[in-house]
Structures are given as C-alpha cells and as structure tokens.
Design an enzyme around this catalytic site. Sequence first.
Site, PDB file in Angstrom:
ATOM      1  N   SER A   9      10.574  -5.425  -0.940  1.00  0.00           N
ATOM      2  CA  SER A   9      10.789  -6.811  -0.506  1.00  0.00           C
ATOM      3  C   SER A   9      10.476  -6.974   0.971  1.00  0.00           C
ATOM      4  O   SER A   9      11.140  -7.721   1.679  1.00  0.00           O
ATOM      5  CB  SER A   9      12.230  -7.212  -0.772  1.00  0.00           C
ATOM      6  OG  SER A   9      13.078  -6.252  -0.175  1.00  0.00           O
ATOM      7  N   TRP A  12       4.703  -8.023   2.317  1.00  0.00           N
ATOM      8  CA  TRP A  12       3.808  -8.150   1.158  1.00  0.00           C
ATOM      9  C   TRP A  12       4.619  -8.206  -0.144  1.00  0.00           C
ATOM     10  O   TRP A  12       4.286  -8.941  -1.074  1.00  0.00           O
ATOM     11  CB  TRP A  12       2.803  -7.010   1.157  1.00  0.00           C
ATOM     12  CG  TRP A  12       1.705  -7.003   0.122  1.00  0.00           C
ATOM     13  CD1 TRP A  12       1.197  -5.892  -0.490  1.00  0.00           C
ATOM     14  CD2 TRP A  12       0.927  -8.110  -0.388  1.00  0.00           C
ATOM     15  NE1 TRP A  12       0.167  -6.241  -1.347  1.00  0.00           N
ATOM     16  CE2 TRP A  12      -0.012  -7.607  -1.293  1.00  0.00           C
ATOM     17  CE3 TRP A  12       0.960  -9.491  -0.164  1.00  0.00           C
ATOM     18  CZ2 TRP A  12      -0.920  -8.405  -1.992  1.00  0.00           C
ATOM     19  CZ3 TRP A  12       0.051 -10.301  -0.865  1.00  0.00           C
ATOM     20  CH2 TRP A  12      -0.871  -9.765  -1.758  1.00  0.00           C
ATOM     21  N   LYS A 119      -0.313   1.041   0.006  1.00  0.00           N
ATOM     22  CA  LYS A 119      -1.456   1.675   0.648  1.00  0.00           C
ATOM     23  C   LYS A 119      -0.988   2.958   1.329  1.00  0.00           C
ATOM     24  O   LYS A 119      -0.188   2.899   2.252  1.00  0.00           O
ATOM     25  CB  LYS A 119      -2.090   0.694   1.623  1.00  0.00           C
ATOM     26  CG  LYS A 119      -2.656  -0.493   0.843  1.00  0.00           C
ATOM     27  CD  LYS A 119      -3.250  -1.584   1.659  1.00  0.00           C
ATOM     28  CE  LYS A 119      -3.940  -2.586   0.710  1.00  0.00           C
ATOM     29  NZ  LYS A 119      -4.427  -3.773   1.383  1.00  0.00           N
ATOM     30  N   LYS A 204      -8.743   2.313   4.712  1.00  0.00           N
ATOM     31  CA  LYS A 204      -9.157   1.282   5.673  1.00  0.00           C
ATOM     32  C   LYS A 204      -8.131   1.135   6.798  1.00  0.00           C
ATOM     33  O   LYS A 204      -8.473   0.683   7.891  1.00  0.00           O
ATOM     34  CB  LYS A 204      -9.458  -0.048   4.989  1.00  0.00           C
ATOM     35  CG  LYS A 204      -8.309  -0.620   4.172  1.00  0.00           C
ATOM     36  CD  LYS A 204      -7.451  -1.570   4.921  1.00  0.00           C
ATOM     37  CE  LYS A 204      -6.080  -1.639   4.307  1.00  0.00           C
ATOM     38  NZ  LYS A 204      -5.274  -2.773   4.727  1.00  0.00           N
TER      39      LYS A 204
HETATM   40  N1  LIG Z   1       1.994  -6.828   4.780  1.00  0.00           N
HETATM   41  C1  LIG Z   1       0.754  -6.913   4.354  1.00  0.00           C
HETATM   42  O1  LIG Z   1       0.003  -7.794   4.803  1.00  0.00           O
HETATM   43  C2  LIG Z   1       0.268  -5.981   3.295  1.00  0.00           C
HETATM   44  C3  LIG Z   1      -0.869  -6.352   2.591  1.00  0.00           C
HETATM   45  C4  LIG Z   1      -1.332  -5.522   1.593  1.00  0.00           C
HETATM   46  C5  LIG Z   1      -0.651  -4.333   1.324  1.00  0.00           C
HETATM   47  N2  LIG Z   1       0.450  -3.985   2.028  1.00  0.00           N
HETATM   48  C6  LIG Z   1       1.120  -2.732   1.654  1.00  0.00           C
HETATM   49  O2  LIG Z   1       2.309  -3.052   0.950  1.00  0.00           O
HETATM   50  C7  LIG Z   1       3.258  -1.998   1.121  1.00  0.00           C
HETATM   51  C8  LIG Z   1       4.591  -2.606   1.500  1.00  0.00           C
HETATM   52  O3  LIG Z   1       4.458  -3.273   2.724  1.00  0.00           O
HETATM   53  P1  LIG Z   1       5.295  -4.572   3.115  1.00  0.00           P
HETATM   54  O4  LIG Z   1       4.422  -5.357   4.044  1.00  0.00           O
HETATM   55  O5  LIG Z   1       5.812  -5.264   1.898  1.00  0.00           O
HETATM   56  O6  LIG Z   1       6.568  -3.927   3.873  1.00  0.00           O
HETATM   57  P2  LIG Z   1       7.033  -4.145   5.407  1.00  0.00           P
HETATM   58  O7  LIG Z   1       6.375  -3.146   6.276  1.00  0.00           O
HETATM   59  O8  LIG Z   1       6.925  -5.598   5.762  1.00  0.00           O
HETATM   60  O9  LIG Z   1       8.601  -3.856   5.351  1.00  0.00           O
HETATM   61  C9  LIG Z   1       9.179  -2.594   5.263  1.00  0.00           C
HETATM   62  C10 LIG Z   1      10.010  -2.560   3.991  1.00  0.00           C
HETATM   63  O10 LIG Z   1      10.528  -1.238   3.834  1.00  0.00           O
HETATM   64  C11 LIG Z   1      11.894  -1.340   3.505  1.00  0.00           C
HETATM   65  N3  LIG Z   1      12.568  -0.092   3.863  1.00  0.00           N
HETATM   66  C12 LIG Z   1      12.980   0.334   5.089  1.00  0.00           C
HETATM   67  N4  LIG Z   1      13.579   1.542   4.972  1.00  0.00           N
HETATM   68  C13 LIG Z   1      13.511   1.884   3.655  1.00  0.00           C
HETATM   69  C14 LIG Z   1      13.939   3.017   2.908  1.00  0.00           C
HETATM   70  N5  LIG Z   1      14.530   4.052   3.486  1.00  0.00           N
HETATM   71  N6  LIG Z   1      13.710   3.032   1.571  1.00  0.00           N
HETATM   72  C15 LIG Z   1      13.077   2.003   0.962  1.00  0.00           C
HETATM   73  N7  LIG Z   1      12.647   0.894   1.609  1.00  0.00           N
HETATM   74  C16 LIG Z   1      12.863   0.847   2.946  1.00  0.00           C
HETATM   75  C17 LIG Z   1      12.384  -2.541   4.282  1.00  0.00           C
HETATM   76  O11 LIG Z   1      13.572  -3.034   3.747  1.00  0.00           O
HETATM   77  C18 LIG Z   1      11.212  -3.506   4.037  1.00  0.00           C
HETATM   78  O12 LIG Z   1      11.354  -4.142   2.792  1.00  0.00           O
HETATM   79  C19 LIG Z   1       2.665  -1.034   2.151  1.00  0.00           C
HETATM   80  O13 LIG Z   1       2.084   0.058   1.476  1.00  0.00           O
HETATM   81  C20 LIG Z   1       1.575  -1.859   2.816  1.00  0.00           C
HETATM   82  O14 LIG Z   1       0.531  -1.063   3.304  1.00  0.00           O
HETATM   83  C21 LIG Z   1       0.937  -4.795   2.997  1.00  0.00           C
END
Ligand SMILES: NC(=O)c1ccc[n+]([C@@H]2O[C@H](COP(=O)([O-])OP(=O)(O)OC[C@H]3O[C@@H](n4cnc5c(N)ncnc54)[C@H](O)[C@@H]3O)[C@@H](O)[C@H]2O)c1
Length: 356
Positions: A9, A12, A119, A204
């Site tokens: 949550s 993304w 990713k 990337k």
């Molecule tokens: N944000 C983007 O634009 C985007 C786009 C495409 C893909 N992604 C990929 O999506 C994935 C998730 O990224 P995001 O943007 O949703 O996350 P984020 O970086 O915005 O947030 C970090 C998340 O990790 C959680 N977290 C922190 N400590 C934790 C723990 N010990 N155990 C489990 N969860 C924990 C936090 O509560 C939060 O939900 C990543 O692999 C990222 O590369 C992100």
Amino acid sequence: MYKVTVIGSGNWGSVAAKLIASNTIKLPSFHDEVRMWVFEEKLPSGEKLTDVINKTNENVKYLPGVKLGKNVVADPDLVNAVKDANMLVFVTPHQFMEGICKRLAGKIRADAEGISLIKGMEVKKEGPSMISTLITKQLGINCSVLMGANIANEIAMEKFSEATVGYNQNKSAADRWVQLFCTPYFNVTSVEDVEGVELCGTLKNVVAIAAGFVDGLEMGNNTKAAIMRIGLKEMMAFSKMWFPSVKDSTFFESCGVADLITTCMGGRNRKVADAYARNGGKRSFEELEAEMLQGQKLQGVLTAQEVHEVLSDRGWLHIFPLFSAVHAISIGHLPPSAIVKISEEKPRHVQLLSSL
Ligand SMILES: NC(=O)c1ccc[n+]([C@@H]2O[C@H](COP(=O)([O-])OP(=O)(O)OC[C@H]3O[C@@H](n4cnc5c(N)ncnc54)[C@H](O)[C@@H]3O)[C@@H](O)[C@H]2O)c1
C-alpha cells in the site's frame, strides 16, 4: 467469482488498488471489494494508517489527495487480507518480499493466481532470481508480472499511460489480469515473456540512477540520451545472458524502452541520484532517501548492488561498464563524474555486447 487482494500500500500499491477497484465494481465476474494489506504505521497524529485509510478512503501518507474508491478496504493483518482471495497482486518494495512470502506460505487459497508489480530481484549463487519466481516457489502459485512506463502519481491523476503484462504459458490468466487493470487511461497489453518484462522493470532503475548523475552534473540532453542507449543495451545483454528465452520485442513494449524513458526523466531514482551528484557524493543515498522520499523506497541502488554481485561472481563486470560504474559511484568508490568515463571502454564493450 474472482476476489482480489493487493499486498502492499505504498505509492504504486495504492494506485494499483484504485485502478483495480474502479474495475471490480463494474465487472460482474469480480467481487466488488478489494482488500489492501497495509504495513501498519502510526501517523504523526497518533492514528493508525489503516484506520485513516478506511475512514477517509485515502492513503494520506503514500498517496495523499486521491480517493481510492469506497470498495477498497485496508487491512493490517496479512493473513486475513488474503484468506478469501484468488487473485493476489504483489506490490511492495522487493526487499520485503522474502519475509512476506514466508508469512503467506500455506495461508493462501490453492486456486490463487499471482501478479507481481515489484521491480527488483534476488541474488542467488546461480545468478539473478526474479520476484515472480520467489512467489511461485514459496507459495506454489502461477505468477505473472505487470510493468510499464508507470510513474504512480501520474496514473493516480488518470493521465494516459500503458503497461505490459508478462505471462508464462497461462494466457487465460494473463487475459484476466489485463481485464482487471485496463481502464480508458491505462492501456494494458500482454506478452508471453515473464522474465523479459520483469527484467526490464528491474534493470531500468539502475540506468535511472546513471541518468540522475548526468542531470546532477548538468551534462545535458545528449549525454543523458547516450547513457540511456548504453543502459538499454546492457539491460538486453544482461537479460539474455541469464534467460535466453527473453525476446527482443519485449524491450519495445511499455515495460521496456517507454519505462526506461519515463524513469530517466522523472522517477524517484533519477531524482535522488541527481541530488547525490550535486552533493559531490558526500551525502549517502540512505541519507538522501530518508530526507527526500518520506518513507518511499529507492530500488535502483539496491538493484545495482545485486547486479554487481551476480556479475562479479561470473567475472563479467567488464562487459557491463555502465551497471558497474553505477554501483561503484553509489557506494562512493568512484566520483559521480565517472559515469561518463565508461566511454573509454566503448570498443570492448560494444564488441562483447554485439557478440551476444
Ligand atoms: N511508485 C511508483 O511510481 C512505482 C511505479 C511502478 C512500480 N513501482 C514498484 O512498486 C513496488 C512498490 O513500490 P511503492 O511505490 O508502492 O512503495 P513505496 O516506496 O511508496 O512505499 C514503501 C512501502 O513499503 C512499506 N514498508 C515499509 N517497511 C516495510 C516492511 N518492513 N515490510 C513490508 N512493507 C514495508 C511501507 O508501508 C510502504 O507501503 C516497488 O517494487 C517499486 O519499484 C513503483
């Protein structure tokens, strides 16, 4: 009936839940409710993040100002969140997935299908191991992937973009994922190349760190384009060395060149690497990440380290001068300006890559 749970949550993860919830409410074969597992946190107000999401329908920490849809239910209990679901969407920073899979083993429905939006990769003795493979091995389920030129905040504003589902043989599962994610502003297509799609999304981020160095050093657009081109060649070579089934055409989908462009122009990896170079490498990535990203996680530096480990294990570092330089710069062994010194290795680099 299909029932969906989103595991994660963050930025993304919240946008994925919003996209999915806008479809489950309309599509008769899907249960309306979308459960979203939240890694529980206390907000500065003293309230729990989960309670605030369920009260306001907004992830105030990771996606402020955007309504998720009333059918999104935040749940801090991982096992409870997945217990009824037969479609599991994995979207956490990759470093947490091993622990999450351990907690989920034996707790999910036997007929569940997975998709990873994550990713990153794991490093094994035998080479890189993808997160979809970790999910399949630890949970015993088929796992597709969804990657693309998808900066979450732009999709949250419903600006048009595209994404690619990568699948492994199971075309009907891939079609269901496409149906679940597709909206008029989010155009999803599928390709039978799970590793190719996932490696594009993962690698990337390393190139985006290099692009950020170039921006921080104010080297201009031609240099950045050169770095992106070299990076794309290294992405293709790296992918094909470990997974010969990876298709060239995958690199021309949204998950490939389009994601590379958007991440090198606007993503968080680029932004923090820019700041790192402007500070002459004197402030660490950990420090800048904590200061600039408010809890969001940087993936590119960790992936560069993982890439370095598998390449140095095989003695292949010299074939990947850009990937190698990003790692050396990010750990302070080389100055940021070393990112353009890789051209000195050009003849050998080009020769070796073109022979692959
Ligand atoms: N944000 C983007 O634009 C985007 C786009 C495409 C893909 N992604 C990929 O999506 C994935 C998730 O990224 P995001 O943007 O949703 O996350 P984020 O970086 O915005 O947030 C970090 C998340 O990790 C959680 N977290 C922190 N400590 C934790 C723990 N010990 N155990 C489990 N969860 C924990 C936090 O509560 C939060 O939900 C990543 O692999 C990222 O590369 C992100």
